[in-house]
Design an enzyme around this catalytic site. Structure first.
Site, PDB file in Angstrom:
ATOM      1  N   HIS A 155     -28.430 -18.035  30.439  1.00  0.00           N
ATOM      2  CA  HIS A 155     -28.811 -17.904  31.844  1.00  0.00           C
ATOM      3  C   HIS A 155     -27.840 -16.688  32.287  1.00  0.00           C
ATOM      4  O   HIS A 155     -28.145 -16.574  33.764  1.00  0.00           O
ATOM      5  CB  HIS A 155     -28.677 -18.878  32.480  1.00  0.00           C
ATOM      6  CG  HIS A 155     -29.683 -20.116  31.950  1.00  0.00           C
ATOM      7  ND1 HIS A 155     -29.502 -21.310  32.079  1.00  0.00           N
ATOM      8  CD2 HIS A 155     -30.783 -19.651  31.349  1.00  0.00           C
ATOM      9  CE1 HIS A 155     -30.430 -22.110  31.593  1.00  0.00           C
ATOM     10  NE2 HIS A 155     -31.182 -21.256  31.017  1.00  0.00           N
TER      11      HIS A 155
ATOM     12  N   ASP B 143     -20.516 -19.352  33.898  1.00  0.00           N
ATOM     13  CA  ASP B 143     -19.182 -19.173  34.155  1.00  0.00           C
ATOM     14  C   ASP B 143     -18.503 -18.628  32.929  1.00  0.00           C
ATOM     15  O   ASP B 143     -18.983 -18.529  31.856  1.00  0.00           O
ATOM     16  CB  ASP B 143     -18.540 -20.554  34.664  1.00  0.00           C
ATOM     17  CG  ASP B 143     -18.680 -21.702  33.752  1.00  0.00           C
ATOM     18  OD1 ASP B 143     -18.053 -21.604  32.469  1.00  0.00           O
ATOM     19  OD2 ASP B 143     -19.292 -22.622  33.881  1.00  0.00           O
TER      20      ASP B 143
END
Length: 226
Positions: free
Chosen positions: A104, A89
């Site tokens: 990631h 996010d």
């Protein structure tokens, strides 16, 4: 100026109401992880994978940074701060942190399926037929299981320089991210923020048994008062 590295994981974003991908039963939103987070899953059912991340992207737009994200920004007044996050996010950035490395990948980016270096900002759904500049299907800019973590080396270099390390929202059980702590300087002071810590304070390790939104402000206040 002293260096601080923050290693953050899903726990810090969960307090903003963002669902963590992996449930207690090991499923990701009802899916086997290999169905939605592996190259094999992508090749088997591209529509399912795209829908999975489209739902995550939509949900991200409904949440906001919390007190933990916001407190970390204050450290930049006095320290050279780098955040190394396992999260995909953008809550650290929205809070105002200026140096964030996403191990990631990032939900709000897409990349070419033929050129992993062709990455673009993408805030809407990725649909079948959405193509990159080279004419290939776009995919989520997420590091899937079985893929290399391209930013691991820069993360190692940052961790090795840190005078202070703050671990928050992660149990440091996910590799290769969990290996980063092995590169810390012996004299680096480490703060581990976790509501149910599996370790105790010891030399150069201070355990804060609080959730992220409560524990991070405590650590930030301590560091800024040094």
């Amino acid at each position: 100026m002293e260096n601080i590295v923050i290693l953050s994981g899903a726990g810090i974003s969960a307090e903003s109401g963002l669902k963590t991908f992996r449930d207690s039963n090991g499923l990701w939103e009802g899916h086997d992880v290999m169905e939605v987070a592996s190259p094999d899953g992508w090749h088997k059912n591209r529509a399912l994978v795209l829908d999975f991340y489209n739902q995550r992207r939509r949900q991200l737009k409904t949440v906001k940074p919390n007190a933990a994200h916001q407190a970390l920004v204050d450290l930049e007044k006095q320290f050279d701060v780098h955040i190394i996050t396992q999260n995909v996010d953008d809550l650290h950035e929205r809070a105002g942190s200026s140096k964030v490395l996403h191990l990631h990948g990032e939900l709000l980016k897409a990349r070419s399926t033929t050129d992993e270096n062709l990455v673009i900002d993408w805030h809407e759904d990725i649909c079948e037929g959405d193509l990159c500049a080279k004419g290939s299907q776009l995919r989520p800019h997420i590091v899937w299981f079985g893929e290399l973590v391209p930013l691991l080396e820069p993360a190692i270099e940052l961790t090795a320089k840190a005078d202070y390390i703050i671990i928050v929202g992660t149990s440091m059980q996910v590799y290769p991210a969990a290996s980063l702590i092995n590169y810390a300087k012996p004299e680096a002071l480490i703060y581990f923020i976790d509501p149910k810590p599996n370790i105790a304070s010891q030399k150069n390790l201070k355990v804060i048994a609080e959730k992220a939104s409560a524990g991070v402000p405590i650590v930030v206040e301590e560091l800024l008062s040094k």
